[in-house]
Design a protein around this motif. Structure first.
Motif, PDB file in Angstrom:
ATOM      1  N   ILE A 198      48.706  52.172  43.543  1.00 31.72           N
ATOM      2  CA  ILE A 198      47.597  51.320  43.115  1.00 31.72           C
ATOM      3  C   ILE A 198      47.550  50.149  44.095  1.00 31.72           C
ATOM      4  O   ILE A 198      48.521  49.440  44.280  1.00 31.72           O
ATOM      5  N   GLY A 199      46.420  49.958  44.720  1.00 30.16           N
ATOM      6  CA  GLY A 199      46.306  48.869  45.680  1.00 30.16           C
ATOM      7  C   GLY A 199      46.564  49.324  47.094  1.00 30.16           C
ATOM      8  O   GLY A 199      46.708  50.516  47.314  1.00 30.16           O
ATOM      9  N   GLN A 257      44.148  47.088  47.804  1.00 34.65           N
ATOM     10  CA  GLN A 257      42.891  46.571  47.287  1.00 34.65           C
ATOM     11  C   GLN A 257      42.564  47.326  46.013  1.00 34.65           C
ATOM     12  O   GLN A 257      42.492  48.544  46.021  1.00 34.65           O
ATOM     13  N   HIS A 258      42.371  46.600  44.930  1.00 34.76           N
ATOM     14  CA  HIS A 258      42.026  47.293  43.698  1.00 34.76           C
ATOM     15  C   HIS A 258      41.172  46.424  42.793  1.00 34.76           C
ATOM     16  O   HIS A 258      41.120  45.200  42.948  1.00 34.76           O
ATOM     17  N   PRO A 259      40.496  47.050  41.841  1.00 26.36           N
ATOM     18  CA  PRO A 259      39.576  46.298  41.005  1.00 26.36           C
ATOM     19  C   PRO A 259      40.274  45.346  40.027  1.00 26.36           C
ATOM     20  O   PRO A 259      39.655  44.391  39.564  1.00 26.36           O
ATOM     21  N   ALA A 260      41.550  45.564  39.746  1.00 30.42           N
ATOM     22  CA  ALA A 260      42.204  44.755  38.726  1.00 30.42           C
ATOM     23  C   ALA A 260      42.563  43.369  39.225  1.00 30.42           C
ATOM     24  O   ALA A 260      42.445  42.386  38.508  1.00 30.42           O
ATOM     25  N   LEU A 261      43.016  43.264  40.470  1.00 30.80           N
ATOM     26  CA  LEU A 261      43.498  41.983  40.973  1.00 30.80           C
ATOM     27  C   LEU A 261      42.775  41.622  42.254  1.00 30.80           C
ATOM     28  O   LEU A 261      42.369  42.477  43.000  1.00 30.80           O
ATOM     29  N   LYS A 262      42.631  40.328  42.465  1.00 32.23           N
ATOM     30  CA  LYS A 262      41.846  39.873  43.610  1.00 32.23           C
ATOM     31  C   LYS A 262      42.686  39.683  44.850  1.00 32.23           C
ATOM     32  O   LYS A 262      42.173  39.318  45.896  1.00 32.23           O
ATOM     33  N   GLU A 263      43.974  39.848  44.752  1.00 31.95           N
ATOM     34  CA  GLU A 263      44.807  39.631  45.928  1.00 31.95           C
ATOM     35  C   GLU A 263      45.437  40.940  46.355  1.00 31.95           C
ATOM     36  O   GLU A 263      45.675  41.816  45.534  1.00 31.95           O
ATOM     37  N   PRO A 264      45.718  41.063  47.662  1.00 31.21           N
ATOM     38  CA  PRO A 264      46.313  42.322  48.111  1.00 31.21           C
ATOM     39  C   PRO A 264      47.775  42.437  47.698  1.00 31.21           C
ATOM     40  O   PRO A 264      48.613  41.641  48.109  1.00 31.21           O
TER      41      PRO A 264
END
Lengths: 176, 398
Positions: B8-9, B11-18
């Motif tokens: 997950i990540g 970049q993902h929709p849940a959190l704004k930071e990498p």
């Protein structure tokens, strides 16, 4: 302001001197709620255990490295609500900086040791998971940016590292 | 059921930071979590070693967009300790006031983000509206909504006049009313409790041994706060209570933050009413003598540590930063064990990993070679008017 240097005579300094005298050197209290001391590679684990058990240090605030050009220092900062901050420094040789992990006695050290390993190239034998933490995956191996002799731009930078070289390096890192 | 590892990540929709997660799941249950936080390393520690203290301060203020004042104050405090510099009282109070206002804005921001992560977007809208009051106060005091640049080595750069104090107190009154609302919400609103209770459990023992800090630790009953235990600035004079909760779950961390909101508002009020007269800065030397300082600060997210080593020059020989988020990552891994995969966003958000915000708007018309800037008031007026005319929404008096 409460941060001002005051009360050079911290009673804890005497207590630690009595208990651990021969193991430690230069036990001082630079200001209120701060005690600084020096240990060796043979004594630092016992000193940390002592601070945890006798001085009530339940919290590891930080482990940081220092490059003194001729040697390295690793500093363990342990906090106790009752007694304040204890900074325990251990000096390491510059050619082969290595100090055993403390993750078995201080679980909170797990990321801090990885950070120091990344940025200074200090080895922590016994650490359960010594992978890269802060530097990116394609950062060249053996480049430790917080060493004093490391200058940005002097060494080959990320984009110049060939992927084959990187793969070989990674394989080596895993097997090590 | 076989275990599966899913990335997950970053970049993902849940959190704004990498940030990259490698989650090992068995069905919907999380069995293991691996974090990759290597996407944001900017080399600030190295940068500080190459700049003098004054220039370093600007750089350090930009470590974080939300707790910029925390970093700047902590650094100044450490360098002043090395220089053996005693600050004028008024300066320590102004630093404290800005620091507490920063905590208020940060906790409001977090409440909104937490609401958003659990699908409670009304809460997000409410808190971010209220947060504008603090942002306005910070802008009036410092001229900026983020990176307040209030500090300098030896004191502060901006004084508070009567008009500012009066206006701030009026805003604080409204904020105090809202803080009561949010405290009630965190302790009695059924949907919030149903979603947050028993989610992301972190036991008292684990919180201590894994080195958690701030509201994350206090939400698990660890009674520790740098402001009280290692008092700096004027924290030994300003009355306040350390808020803890024994829940150990995300609800506990929410209760702590809501309670701290009310405390910070009271502290700011008290400090403004008891602001000592006098100078706001002292001349400082350009160089710091040999020595080391371990400077601690209770940032909105928890204990922030700076290690500064002076070497008789105008720059630091070594500057190390330990941010509260770094200290809290091991507890996230622990808190997510055996949780549902859908709990990842809120459990991660519960330690309040940093995000940045800014508000100035500059218009550019490249073909006409024109550029102009709107002030915050103008932009705000425009926004309110646009929503009234185009959406029929009237914000009214807030």
């Amino acid at each position: 302001m409460t941060d001002s240097p005051a009360a050079p005579e911290n009673p804890l300094v005497t207590v630690i001197k009595n208990d651990l005298g021969p193991m430690l050197a230069n036990i001082t209290s630079p200001r209120r709620r701060r005690v600084v001391m020096e240990a060796t590679r043979d004594s630092y684990r016992d000193a940390i255990k002592y601070l945890q058990e006798k001085m009530d240090c339940y919290h590891l605030s930080l482990i940081n490295g220092v490059d003194l050009k001729t040697s390295f220092e690793v500093v363990y900062h342990l906090w106790s609500d009752k007694n304040g901050m204890f900074s325990l420094r251990v000096s390491l040789s510059h050619d082969n900086p290595e100090i055993g992990t403390v993750t078995d006695i201080v679980p909170a050290a797990i990321l801090y040791e990885r950070e120091v390993h990344d940025l200074f190239g200090i080895e922590f034998p016994g650490h359960p998971d010594m992978r890269r933490l802060l530097l990116s995956d394609d950062w060249p191996l053996g480049e430790h940016p917080l060493r004093k002799d490391w200058k940005p731009g002097e060494k080959k930078m990320l984009c110049l590292v060939k992927s084959a070289e990187l793969k070989a390096a990674k394989a080596g890192e895993k097997s090590a | 059921m076989p275990e599966v590892t899913i990335p997950i990540g970053p970049q993902h929709p849940a959190l704004k930071e990498p940030i990259g997660f490698k989650v090992t799941v068995e069905g919907e249950r999380i069995k293991g979590l691996d974090l990759d936080i290597s996407y944001n390393h900017r080399g600030i520690e190295k940068g500080v070693e190459q700049r003098d203290f004054t220039k370093s301060l600007y750089m350090i203020e930009r470590i974080c967009g939300i707790c910029s004042h925390a970093h700047a104050t902590n650094f100044c405090k450490g360098v002043e300790e090395l220089m053996r510099l005693e600050l004028p009282k008024r300066a320590t109070y102004i630093r404290l006031i800005v620091g507490e206002l920063e905590r208020i804005h940060s906790h409001y921001l977090w409440l909104g983000v937490a609401g958003h992560e659990i699908g409670f977007d009304t809460l997000f809208m409410y808190t971010w509206r209220d947060r504008e009051l603090v942002q306005d106060v910070l802008e009036i005091i410092s001229g900026n909504r983020v990176n307040y640049a209030v500090n300098r080595i030896g004191g502060v750069r901006r004084d508070l006049d009567e008009k500012t104090i009066k206006l701030t107190l009026a805003h604080l009154k409204k904020l105090a009313e809202r803080a009561v609302f949010y405290t009630n919400l965190a302790t009695s609103e059924e949907t919030v409790i149903a979603r947050l209770a028993k989610v992301g459990m972190l036991s008292h023992e684990k919180a201590k041994s894994l080195g958690s800090v701030g509201p994350t630790a206090r939400g698990s009953g660890v009674n520790s706060d740098v402001r009280r235990d290692d008092a700096y600035l004027a924290y030994d004079e300003v009355p306040f209570k350390v808020i803890t909760a024994d829940n150990g779950d995300v609800l506990g961390r929410t209760i702590v933050r809501a309670g701290e909101l009310a405390q910070s508002i009271e502290m700011t009020k008290w400090a403004l009413e008891n602001l000592p007269p006098g100078e706001i800065r002292k001349p400082a030397a350009r160089t710091a003598p040999m020595g080391e300082a371990v400077s601690r600060y209770e940032a909105p997210r928890g204990e922030l540590v700076h290690f500064i080593r002076g070497n008789n020059t105008d720059r630091a020989d070594r500057f190390a930063v330990r941010t509260p988020t770094m200290a809290n990552w091991p507890s996230v891994v622990e808190a997510l064990r055996d949780q549902n995969i859908a709990d990842i966003p809120i459990v991660v958000a519960a330690i309040d990993p940093c995000m940045s915000c800014t508000s100035r708007i500059t218009f550019l018309k490249a073909d006409e070679d024109k550029a102009w800037t709107w002030s915050w008031d103008r932009l705000r007026e425009y926004g309110i008017r646009w929503y009234r005319e185009n959406r029929g929404i009237s914000w009214g008096e807030i």
